[in-house]
Design a protein around this motif. Structure first.
Motif, PDB file in Angstrom:
ATOM      1  N   PHE A   1       0.823  -1.204   0.000  1.00  0.00           N
ATOM      2  CA  PHE A   1       0.000   0.000   0.000  1.00  0.00           C
ATOM      3  C   PHE A   1       0.857   1.253   0.000  1.00  0.00           C
ATOM      4  O   PHE A   1       1.886   1.312   0.658  1.00  0.00           O
ATOM      5  N   ASP A   2       0.396   2.250  -0.748  1.00  0.00           N
ATOM      6  CA  ASP A   2       0.950   3.594  -0.687  1.00  0.00           C
ATOM      7  C   ASP A   2       0.029   4.355   0.263  1.00  0.00           C
ATOM      8  O   ASP A   2      -1.175   4.454   0.013  1.00  0.00           O
ATOM      9  N   VAL A   3       0.575   4.875   1.358  1.00  0.00           N
ATOM     10  CA  VAL A   3      -0.237   5.479   2.406  1.00  0.00           C
ATOM     11  C   VAL A   3       0.045   6.971   2.520  1.00  0.00           C
ATOM     12  O   VAL A   3       1.196   7.398   2.501  1.00  0.00           O
ATOM     13  N   LYS A   4      -1.034   7.742   2.644  1.00  0.00           N
ATOM     14  CA  LYS A   4      -0.942   9.170   2.916  1.00  0.00           C
ATOM     15  C   LYS A   4      -1.762   9.439   4.174  1.00  0.00           C
ATOM     16  O   LYS A   4      -2.900   8.993   4.280  1.00  0.00           O
ATOM     17  N   VAL A   5      -1.160  10.153   5.131  1.00  0.00           N
ATOM     18  CA  VAL A   5      -1.830  10.457   6.393  1.00  0.00           C
ATOM     19  C   VAL A   5      -1.784  11.961   6.621  1.00  0.00           C
ATOM     20  O   VAL A   5      -0.731  12.582   6.503  1.00  0.00           O
TER      21      VAL A   5
ATOM     22  N   LEU B   1       0.364   5.973  11.778  1.00  0.00           N
ATOM     23  CA  LEU B   1      -0.876   5.401  11.258  1.00  0.00           C
ATOM     24  C   LEU B   1      -0.702   4.916   9.833  1.00  0.00           C
ATOM     25  O   LEU B   1       0.139   5.410   9.087  1.00  0.00           O
ATOM     26  N   GLY B   2      -1.525   3.955   9.449  1.00  0.00           N
ATOM     27  CA  GLY B   2      -1.486   3.435   8.087  1.00  0.00           C
ATOM     28  C   GLY B   2      -2.271   2.160   7.951  1.00  0.00           C
ATOM     29  O   GLY B   2      -3.338   1.997   8.546  1.00  0.00           O
ATOM     30  N   VAL B   3      -1.696   1.212   7.197  1.00  0.00           N
ATOM     31  CA  VAL B   3      -2.356  -0.052   6.875  1.00  0.00           C
ATOM     32  C   VAL B   3      -1.441  -1.211   7.239  1.00  0.00           C
ATOM     33  O   VAL B   3      -0.225  -1.138   7.036  1.00  0.00           O
TER      34      VAL B   3
ATOM     35  N   GLY C   1       3.482  -3.765   7.395  1.00  0.00           N
ATOM     36  CA  GLY C   1       2.979  -2.458   7.780  1.00  0.00           C
ATOM     37  C   GLY C   1       3.393  -1.387   6.793  1.00  0.00           C
ATOM     38  O   GLY C   1       4.523  -1.364   6.321  1.00  0.00           O
ATOM     39  N   PHE C   2       2.450  -0.533   6.470  1.00  0.00           N
ATOM     40  CA  PHE C   2       2.691   0.603   5.582  1.00  0.00           C
ATOM     41  C   PHE C   2       2.154   1.822   6.322  1.00  0.00           C
ATOM     42  O   PHE C   2       0.935   2.043   6.355  1.00  0.00           O
ATOM     43  N   ALA C   3       3.035   2.576   6.958  1.00  0.00           N
ATOM     44  CA  ALA C   3       2.586   3.636   7.850  1.00  0.00           C
ATOM     45  C   ALA C   3       3.381   4.919   7.664  1.00  0.00           C
ATOM     46  O   ALA C   3       4.489   4.911   7.127  1.00  0.00           O
ATOM     47  N   LYS C   4       2.789   5.984   8.152  1.00  0.00           N
ATOM     48  CA  LYS C   4       3.425   7.302   8.167  1.00  0.00           C
ATOM     49  C   LYS C   4       3.298   7.863   9.577  1.00  0.00           C
ATOM     50  O   LYS C   4       2.341   7.583  10.281  1.00  0.00           O
ATOM     51  N   THR C   5       4.257   8.676   9.962  1.00  0.00           N
ATOM     52  CA  THR C   5       4.228   9.328  11.261  1.00  0.00           C
ATOM     53  C   THR C   5       3.809  10.783  11.070  1.00  0.00           C
ATOM     54  O   THR C   5       4.311  11.462  10.176  1.00  0.00           O
ATOM     55  N   VAL C   6       2.860  11.214  11.894  1.00  0.00           N
ATOM     56  CA  VAL C   6       2.378  12.603  11.835  1.00  0.00           C
ATOM     57  C   VAL C   6       2.427  13.187  13.242  1.00  0.00           C
ATOM     58  O   VAL C   6       2.324  12.459  14.242  1.00  0.00           O
TER      59      VAL C   6
ATOM     60  N   GLY D   1      -5.306   1.795  10.792  1.00  0.00           N
ATOM     61  CA  GLY D   1      -5.167   2.370  12.132  1.00  0.00           C
ATOM     62  C   GLY D   1      -3.709   2.495  12.478  1.00  0.00           C
ATOM     63  O   GLY D   1      -2.886   2.776  11.620  1.00  0.00           O
ATOM     64  N   GLY D   2      -3.390   2.244  13.741  1.00  0.00           N
ATOM     65  CA  GLY D   2      -2.006   2.313  14.165  1.00  0.00           C
ATOM     66  C   GLY D   2      -1.875   2.747  15.600  1.00  0.00           C
ATOM     67  O   GLY D   2      -2.771   2.539  16.423  1.00  0.00           O
ATOM     68  N   GLN D   3      -0.739   3.381  15.885  1.00  0.00           N
ATOM     69  CA  GLN D   3      -0.432   3.809  17.238  1.00  0.00           C
ATOM     70  C   GLN D   3      -0.771   5.291  17.378  1.00  0.00           C
ATOM     71  O   GLN D   3      -0.184   6.140  16.715  1.00  0.00           O
ATOM     72  N   PHE D   4      -1.715   5.570  18.267  1.00  0.00           N
ATOM     73  CA  PHE D   4      -2.145   6.936  18.506  1.00  0.00           C
ATOM     74  C   PHE D   4      -1.293   7.557  19.615  1.00  0.00           C
ATOM     75  O   PHE D   4      -0.648   6.847  20.391  1.00  0.00           O
ATOM     76  N   PRO D   5      -1.297   8.886  19.728  1.00  0.00           N
ATOM     77  CA  PRO D   5      -0.468   9.562  20.739  1.00  0.00           C
ATOM     78  C   PRO D   5      -0.874   9.209  22.165  1.00  0.00           C
ATOM     79  O   PRO D   5      -2.003   8.794  22.427  1.00  0.00           O
TER      80      PRO D   5
END
Length: 185
Positions: free
Chosen positions: A46-50, A146-148, A174-179, A82-86
């Motif tokens: 997956f290409d992920v944008k957050v 967060l991501g897929v 995992g395909f994730a981005k950090t924001v 989803g993913g890891q929330f703050p």
């Protein structure tokens, strides 16, 4: 979900396969060999944008939007968003929005994942929005990853939970981005 077998039958077949010993009991174990296995490639990458709210007051809400595009090489039928929330987010109060009916979500610790029961063909995208309320005690910069997460499942296993797939050792990717979001006063 394509040509899925009943879940009970799949679990029974898998359990039977796991119980069959890899080496017969009568085999000699004098020689040891080391097998090197190549890590499996994902069936669906997956290409992920957050996107996330840039700044928010303590006690306010952070809005996260995840857009994931299946880059293939195959369709995806077992994946989670989803993913890891703050640390400052109350997982019990997270609200989510998606157009996929039958979406189920769960949270534990700082992780919050949703299963969307939809096949995503190569080139297709899915999107999901999360409203995550901050605790009034939240300070500093709140970081989320967060991501897929997609799994290489065999036919009929696409309705299994993330915990069960992990327990069985099914390859996951995992395909994730950090924001980051700044808490302002």
């Amino acid at each position: 979900m394509r040509y899925s077998l009943p879940k009970a039958a799949t679990l029974a077949l898998l359990a039977g396969a796991l119980l069959i010993p890899a080496v017969p009991a009568s085999a000699a174990t004098t020689a040891t060999t080391t097998a090197v296995t190549k890590a499996a490639d994902p069936y669906s990458a997956f290409d992920v944008k957050v996107k996330a709210t840039k700044a928010v007051k303590a006690g306010g809400k952070i809005k996260y939007t995840i857009v994931a595009t299946n880059k293939g090489p195959h369709y995806a039928d077992s994946w989670f968003v989803g993913g890891q929330f703050p640390k400052g987010v109350d997982l019990n109060k997270i609200r989510f929005g998606t157009s996929v009916k039958g979406t189920e979500c769960y949270g534990e610790g700082r992780a919050f994942y949703c299963f969307l029961p939809q096949v995503v063909e190569v080139g297709d995208s899915i999107s999901m929005a999360f409203d995550a309320p901050l605790k009034k005690s939240a300070r500093g910069t709140q970081t989320a990853t967060l991501g897929v997460v997609s799994y290489n499942v065999d036919q009929g296993m696409e309705n299994m939970s993330k915990e069960e797939l992990d327990r069985l050792g099914i390859p996951g990717f995992g395909f994730a981005k950090t924001v980051k979001t700044k808490v302002v006063r």
